[in-house]
Structures are given as C-alpha cells and as structure tokens.
Scaffold this motif. Sequence first.
Motif, short mmCIF file in Angstrom:
data_model
loop_
_atom_site.label_atom_id
_atom_site.label_comp_id
_atom_site.label_asym_id
_atom_site.label_seq_id
_atom_site.Cartn_x
_atom_site.Cartn_y
_atom_site.Cartn_z
N GLU A 8 -28.05 -13.63 -31.04
CA GLU A 8 -27.97 -14.01 -29.63
C GLU A 8 -29.07 -15.00 -29.27
OE1 GLU A 8 -26.64 -11.47 -25.79
OE2 GLU A 8 -26.08 -11.09 -27.84
N ARG A 60 -18.92 -18.08 -31.74
CA ARG A 60 -17.51 -18.13 -31.32
C ARG A 60 -17.36 -17.51 -29.93
NH1 ARG A 60 -14.48 -20.36 -35.30
NH2 ARG A 60 -15.14 -19.96 -37.46
N GLU A 61 -18.11 -16.44 -29.68
CA GLU A 61 -18.13 -15.80 -28.37
C GLU A 61 -18.59 -16.80 -27.31
OE1 GLU A 61 -20.76 -12.24 -27.35
OE2 GLU A 61 -19.50 -11.52 -29.01
N ALA A 75 -20.22 -14.87 -35.15
CA ALA A 75 -19.50 -14.14 -34.10
C ALA A 75 -20.04 -14.53 -32.72
CB ALA A 75 -19.64 -12.64 -34.33
N LYS A 76 -21.36 -14.60 -32.59
CA LYS A 76 -21.96 -14.93 -31.29
C LYS A 76 -21.63 -16.36 -30.87
CE LYS A 76 -24.21 -11.08 -30.48
NZ LYS A 76 -23.63 -10.14 -29.50
#
Lengths: 262, 334
Positions: free
Chosen positions: A250, B330-331, B327-328
């Motif tokens: 993130e 693409r998110e 994944a992040k």
Amino acid sequence: MDIVVCIKRVPDVAEADVEIERSGLRIDDSDLSWGMNEWDTFAVEEALRLEAEHGGTVTALTVGGEDDEEVLRRALAMGADTAIRLADDAFEGSDPLAVATVLAAAIRKRPYDLVLTGAVSGDTGSAQLGGMLAALLGAGQVALATRTAFANGKLEVQHEVEGGLERVVELDLPAVVTVQTGINEPRYVSIRGIRKVASVEIPVEGAGDLGLDVAAVGAAGAREALSELFLPPTGEGAEILEGGPDEVAEKLVERLRERGGI
Amino acid sequence: MSTNTNQNPKILCVVERAGAGLDDTAWELLGAARALAGEGGSVGAALLGEGVGELANELARGYDDVWVFDDARFASWDGEAYARALAPLAQREQPALILAAHTNLGIDFAPGFSVRAGVPLLPDCLSLESAGDGSAWEAVRTVYGGKVHARMTCTPSEQGAMATLRAGAFAAAEPGAEVTGRVHAEDVGDDVGQGRRPVRTVEPEASEVDITQAAVLVAVGRGIEDEENLEIVQSLAEALGGEVACSRPVVDKGWLPKSRQVGTSGLTVKPKVYLAVGISGSFQHVGGIKGSPFLVAINKDARAPIFGVADVGVVGDLFDVVPALEAKIREAKG
Ligand SMILES: Cc1cc2nc3c(=O)[nH]c(=O)nc-3n(C[C@H](O)[C@H](O)[C@H](O)COP(=O)(O)OP(=O)(O)OC[C@H]3O[C@@H](n4cnc5c(N)ncnc54)[C@H](O)[C@@H]3O)c2cc1C
Ligand SMILES: Cc1cc2nc3c(=O)[nH]c(=O)nc-3n(C[C@H](O)[C@H](O)[C@H](O)COP(=O)(O)OP(=O)(O)OC[C@H]3O[C@@H](n4cnc5c(N)ncnc54)[C@H](O)[C@@H]3O)c2cc1C
C-alpha cells in the motif's frame, strides 16, 4: 589441446550478514558456505567442452590451503583429468601478482596450449589475474570471453568489449583466456560424483617444487596490501518501508503514485 | 624510485574512445589525475586509434600532453596490442602513476600492461590518494559483492604504479575552450598486434521490446530462483504498464534474452521508475541505470548494496511482496 584451468574457492556472501573481524583485515567467514568461484565453474566447463571436442587434457590448479582442496575435487568430479594444489607458507599474504607468479611457475612446468581463468573472483574480485598470468607466461590473452572455438591451430574467442558490444578475435596458442558467466551451462555435480573422487590423491607443490624465489611471492613480494576492511558508508540510503506485505504494498503504491509510476 | 614522487607527480592516463568520440571516463581520469598532480605535476593522455587527430586535439584542451598512436591496428580496441604499444611510452616518460578506466576494455588491457611496465596495479578504485608522505598510494575498492569496502595500499616499484578507476566514481574535469596541451605522434612497434587479430564486431541482436525506451521497468534478479517464477514479475510489470528487465544471471541461465539485461555488459536505461526485485545491486548492474529514476528495491537481505542507491526499499521476500504489490496496483487503478 592441453588446457589448464585456474580455480579459486570463495565464500558465498550473497545473502549473508557479513561481519568484519576485530583486526579489520578479514571478514568473519565461519558461518559462510564456500564453493568454487562462479566464473571458474564456467571456465572448467569450457575446458571440458574443448577437450571433448578436440582431445587433450584438463588440469585444474588452485593456490590455496587444505580447505581449498574441495574445489579441486569438484573440478575432478566435473571431469578434469588432474588437479594440483599450490601451497607453501611462503605464499602467505600474496597479492594478485604473486598469485599469478605462482600459477605461472606451475603452468610452465607442463605442456599447455590454453589457460582458462574466471574473469573475476566473487570475493576479492580484482579481475586482473588472467591478464597478469598471460604477461608472465609471454602468452597472448583475451578477457571476458563469451564463446570459444578451436580450429586450424587457432582459438577463436568472442568477448565483451565496450557499449554492450562483443568482438570476435583470433588468438595464437598458447594463450590465456578469462571466462565470463553464461558462456556455457556448467554441469551439475552430484554428491555421488564428488564421492567418486573423494579418495583421489591431490598432489601439493610448493615454492621449491616450482623453482620459485620466495622473495618474489607472498608478503615479501607484495606491493599491494590490505590496510582495512570496512562496511560501506550507508549515505542517505533508501527509505525502508515497514510492515507486512499488504501494508508495504500500500505504501509503495502511494510512493509510485507521487512519482508518476502509476 | 622513479624520479617523480607522489608530490607533483607526472601522471599518464590511458583514455578510451566510445563510438566516434571520447568515452566519458577520459574526462573522469583527467579530473582524478589533476587532483593528484596538484599545481606542480603534469597530466598526459595516451590515445590509440585510427584517424584520431581530432580527438587528440580535443584531449589537448584538458591534458598537458597527448601521445597519439594512430594506426590501423588500433581501429578496434585490443587490450593486448595496447599493452605492447604503451609499454615503451611508459618506459620513456616514466610517469609516477598510470591511470586507466576499470571498464571491460580496462580489464582487457591493464593487468597485462602493468606486468609489462613493471608496476603494481590497484584495480577498480572508488577513491585514490597519496599516502605515507607521498611514498605510497591508497585506494578504496569494493569486495564481497559490494558488501564490504577495502582500503588498499600500494607501494610503487622503480617504474611507478598503476590504478584503474571505476567509471562514474570520479568527477570529470571539463575541457577548456582552447588547445593548450602538446600533441605528440608516436611510433608503433612491429610486435604490436601479433598473436591476436580482430575478426569481427558482434552487434546485439534486434528485439521486439526496447527497454531503453520504457518509462517503468520491473527488473528481476537471481532472487527469482526459477524461470517459472518470472510470471509474478511479468504480471507486476503488466499492472504497472512497464517492461520486464533483468540482471545478468537471469540472462546467463537463458530465462530472459540479453535484450532485457541492464548493466555495463547489457543496456543502459533511463526510466522514470525502476523496481529492482531480488537484485543485489552490483556496480555492473547499477552502472546501467541512468537518469536518476525513482528506484525501488525489494530484497530479503537488509544489507544488500541495492539499498544504498535505492530511494525506497522493502526488506522482505519477493514472493510475498510482489503479488501483494500487484494486487494493490490493480486495486488502485480500479
Ligand atoms: C580484502 C582482501 C583480502 C584478501 N585476503 C587474502 C588472504 O587472506 N590471503 C591471501 O592469500 N590473499 C588475500 N588477498 C589477495 C587476493 O585474494 C588474491 O591475490 C587472489 O587470489 C587474486 O586476486 P583475485 O581473486 O581478486 O583475482 P581475480 O583476478 O579477480 O580472479 C580471476 C581468476 O583468477 C583465478 N584465481 C584467482 N585466485 C586464484 C587462486 N588463489 N588460485 C587459482 N586461481 C586463482 C580464478 O580463475 C579467478 O576466477 C586479499 C585481497 C583483498 C582485496
Ligand atoms: C565484466 C562484468 C560485466 C558484468 N555486467 C553485468 C551487467 O551488465 N548486468 C548485471 O546485472 N550484472 C553484470 N555482471 C554481474 C554482476 O557482477 C553480478 O554478478 C550480478 O549483477 C548479480 O546479479 P543479481 O543481483 O541478480 O544476483 P545476486 O548478486 O546473486 O543477488 C541476488 C539477490 O536476491 C536476493 N534474494 C534472494 N532471494 C530473495 C527473495 N526470495 N526475496 C527477495 N530477495 C531475494 C538476495 O538477497 C540477493 O541480494 C557483470 C560482471 C562482470 C565481471
């Protein structure tokens, strides 16, 4: 073709926390795993490939202590015909030129057409031994070989030059060639293969056997000396992101966004 | 001892050409040599090639002397021929110090030359200074894959000493506007070029992708362990809209083509963002990354040299971090 391959045993530091001993002159290598210098595995394979194609012999040499015998055994297991360890108290503290001087003396004692070395060693990596050896032997040389082929008494060598280019040169023999990684696919040696050569007697040759003047080798002859090892200054270094995989991912996405990567 | 001590020494730099011009290291050697020579010393260049008169004049805008070996045998670099040609020059001029670059060409040339010239060689220097009141040279270089630095001391022989300098480690000196140095034409001996003959130059193979043009590169190294695992970096690159690049071992194993290799024996890239995944950060690899991109390193070894040059680092297992990152991304892109 009679080929000599020079090999060195080095510690694997790729994923290790390297610590420097209090003396400042050695790393603490007690927990490291050791093996044949990566470049030398390619050199041995290349020698065996040339031998298989053109006949002759392959002799492996190392300048080193008893522990270093292990890499000679590996060379034998790969298929080398002979292995010789060059050792003498007088060789202690040798600089690369002195190591080259020892190797040159051993090579001169036997018939040889070609000497192969690694391009560089993975530990002290000075990338100079092959070139020095050639000059001492009065033989031609070429560095950073990515292909070799023998025909009509000449060796054709492709090697890495400037700007991502490679060049093919033709060498008269005898010659010294330093070998780059990727030149071939070094064969796998099984534990059984090593066991097969476990009892082979590996001869040791010292300064006397090689007719070497002890003043020319070892610490006595060295013009280059190590004064200190230290950990590289970290400088600014990277900002290290902390957290589990999702958390750091993130944070990375944020940084990449700021920098136009997303 | 040679007549020159390290105080106000005479320094000889063996310069390299790149394409039709001079290599950047020609001016880095000058920068390093000027700093060592001081006011009273002198700095000369040796230039070898065919039809290099213009380049010699360019060098004479910075160097005090330029010795030119203009001969067909030097049209392409040949470390062996260079060593034979330059040994007599070193003998005649007696420089206290000889400098060359620690490039592929320097590696081909310097070791043999140092033996012929009878001088000790300090290879791959990151720094170089006079030491021991001017009786020795001291250099720092990397050992153990860049994880450790070594301070080496070198005692010159009667003939002096030699060092090769890592490309990019020394600040370049700017040439002046005018030719101020002397240019000397040198003879080339008959033995030069014997025993080793150039056959041809091999250009890199053409490829569909051009990583030198990519804005985002996901570079993968030996940490990927297996060819099958490349998939995870390929899909990360896809998610980022970038290309996959790699370090040398990945090419050596035949997992990716040479046209994707970044480094001194591969391609030089200048992306905006560079992700180094499972790459230790050897100078040969990092040497191919130009243009100061935003550099992200993912490596499980906190001491990997790549963290010394990266902007942001993740100390962790790439097999966890890379899929999570994909994944992040693409998110985030929705
Ligand atoms: C920090 C540091 C610590 C050192 N510590 C020691 C020490 O404790 N003891 C000591 O004796 N020397 C030591 N040396 C010297 C150095 O390890 C040797 O001189 C070395 O054998 C040659 O240099 P290199 O491995 O850098 O050669 P490179 O030119 O990088 O090696 C190229 C090739 O030369 C061949 N080669 C290199 N070494 C040998 C060898 N020993 N036998 C056979 N072939 C070889 C291999 O084919 C190798 O691939 C040290 C040097 C440094 C910088
Ligand atoms: C003349 C010459 C020219 C060269 N030219 C080039 C060149 O152009 N380009 C180039 O790249 N190299 C070049 N090299 C080779 C260079 O010296 C290094 O050997 C090479 O760059 C190392 O590649 P690497 O970082 O992928 O592998 P390594 O140095 O083996 O590093 C692998 C890294 O992966 C990490 N890792 C392992 N597993 C994981 C995991 N699960 N998760 C996260 N991290 C992990 C390890 O901690 C380690 O830091 C050249 C060498 C020579 C002598």
